[in-house]
Design a protein around this motif. Structure first.
Motif, PDB file in Angstrom:
ATOM      1  N   GLY A   1      -3.824  -9.866   2.930  1.00 59.92           N
ATOM      2  CA  GLY A   1      -4.220 -10.511   4.175  1.00 59.92           C
ATOM      3  C   GLY A   1      -5.374  -9.866   4.912  1.00 59.92           C
ATOM      4  N   GLY A   2      -6.036  -8.900   4.310  1.00 61.24           N
ATOM      5  CA  GLY A   2      -7.173  -8.252   4.958  1.00 61.24           C
ATOM      6  C   GLY A   2      -6.739  -7.109   5.860  1.00 61.24           C
TER       7      GLY A   2
ATOM      8  N   ALA B   1      -1.615  -4.310   6.890  1.00 63.26           N
ATOM      9  CA  ALA B   1      -1.493  -2.914   6.459  1.00 63.26           C
ATOM     10  C   ALA B   1      -0.224  -2.644   5.659  1.00 63.26           C
ATOM     11  CB  ALA B   1      -1.537  -1.988   7.671  1.00 63.26           C
ATOM     12  N   GLY B   2       0.797  -3.459   5.816  1.00 61.68           N
ATOM     13  CA  GLY B   2       2.091  -3.221   5.166  1.00 61.68           C
ATOM     14  C   GLY B   2       2.014  -2.965   3.667  1.00 61.68           C
ATOM     15  N   PRO B   3       1.390  -3.840   2.895  1.00 60.80           N
ATOM     16  CA  PRO B   3       1.328  -3.601   1.447  1.00 60.80           C
ATOM     17  C   PRO B   3       0.557  -2.329   1.082  1.00 60.80           C
ATOM     18  CG  PRO B   3       0.755  -5.879   1.941  1.00 60.80           C
ATOM     19  CD  PRO B   3       0.844  -5.150   3.248  1.00 60.80           C
TER      20      PRO B   3
ATOM     21  N   ALA C   1       2.270   4.466  -0.399  1.00 63.83           N
ATOM     22  CA  ALA C   1       2.375   5.908  -0.130  1.00 63.83           C
ATOM     23  C   ALA C   1       3.241   6.567  -1.199  1.00 63.83           C
ATOM     24  CB  ALA C   1       2.961   6.152   1.255  1.00 63.83           C
ATOM     25  N   GLY C   2       2.745   7.660  -1.753  1.00 61.57           N
ATOM     26  CA  GLY C   2       3.450   8.370  -2.804  1.00 61.57           C
ATOM     27  C   GLY C   2       3.126   7.874  -4.206  1.00 61.57           C
ATOM     28  N   GLU C   3       2.570   6.662  -4.304  1.00 60.53           N
ATOM     29  CA  GLU C   3       2.212   6.093  -5.606  1.00 60.53           C
ATOM     30  C   GLU C   3       0.734   6.282  -5.934  1.00 60.53           C
ATOM     31  OE1 GLU C   3       3.453   2.044  -6.221  1.00 60.53           O
ATOM     32  OE2 GLU C   3       5.181   2.331  -4.921  1.00 60.53           O
TER      33      GLU C   3
END
Length: 118
Positions: free
Chosen positions: A44-45, A49-51, A56-58
């Motif tokens: 979604g641009g 920010a969620g995705p 984090a960690g990956e």
């Protein structure tokens, strides 16, 4: 000329883009896209920010393709990603896609969030 096959170890590279779309592993995705070693999904641009934070960690670095030209992503997004340990490298989307493919072939912990080139 000698051509070498590049191993992606099951991951899907960005294999094309055009006005308003990206092709990842042969699949066309219209609009912005988030590409990881696990696959690709519509994104979604900057307001989505969620995705990105879920990575984090990956991943160690997120390449942010800012469209046709390089621009800085919003400071609030950079701060959120920094807080969870994800480095941000902004660049034009075409350069980000190429860089993603190279780093992916090297087995790096990388993802790319790409805004379309219109």
């Amino acid at each position: 000329m000698r051509l070498n096959e590049i191993p992606f170890n099951g991951a899907r590279p960005v294999d094309g883009y055009g006005p308003g779309f990206f092709r990842v592993g042969g699949e066309v995705i219209h609009g912005a896209v988030l590409v990881t070693a696990r696959g690709a999904q519509a994104w979604g641009g900057y307001d989505d920010a969620g995705p990105l934070l879920a990575l984090a960690g990956e991943i160690d670095v997120l390449l942010v393709g800012t469209g046709r030209t390089i621009a800085h992503p919003p400071a609030a997004l950079r701060d959120k990603l920094d807080a969870v340990g994800i480095g941000v490298e902004p660049m034009a989307s075409d350069a980000a896609a190429r860089t993603y493919n190279v780093l992916l072939s090297e087995g790096r912990r990388i993802a790319a969030a790409l805004l379309p080139v219109d």
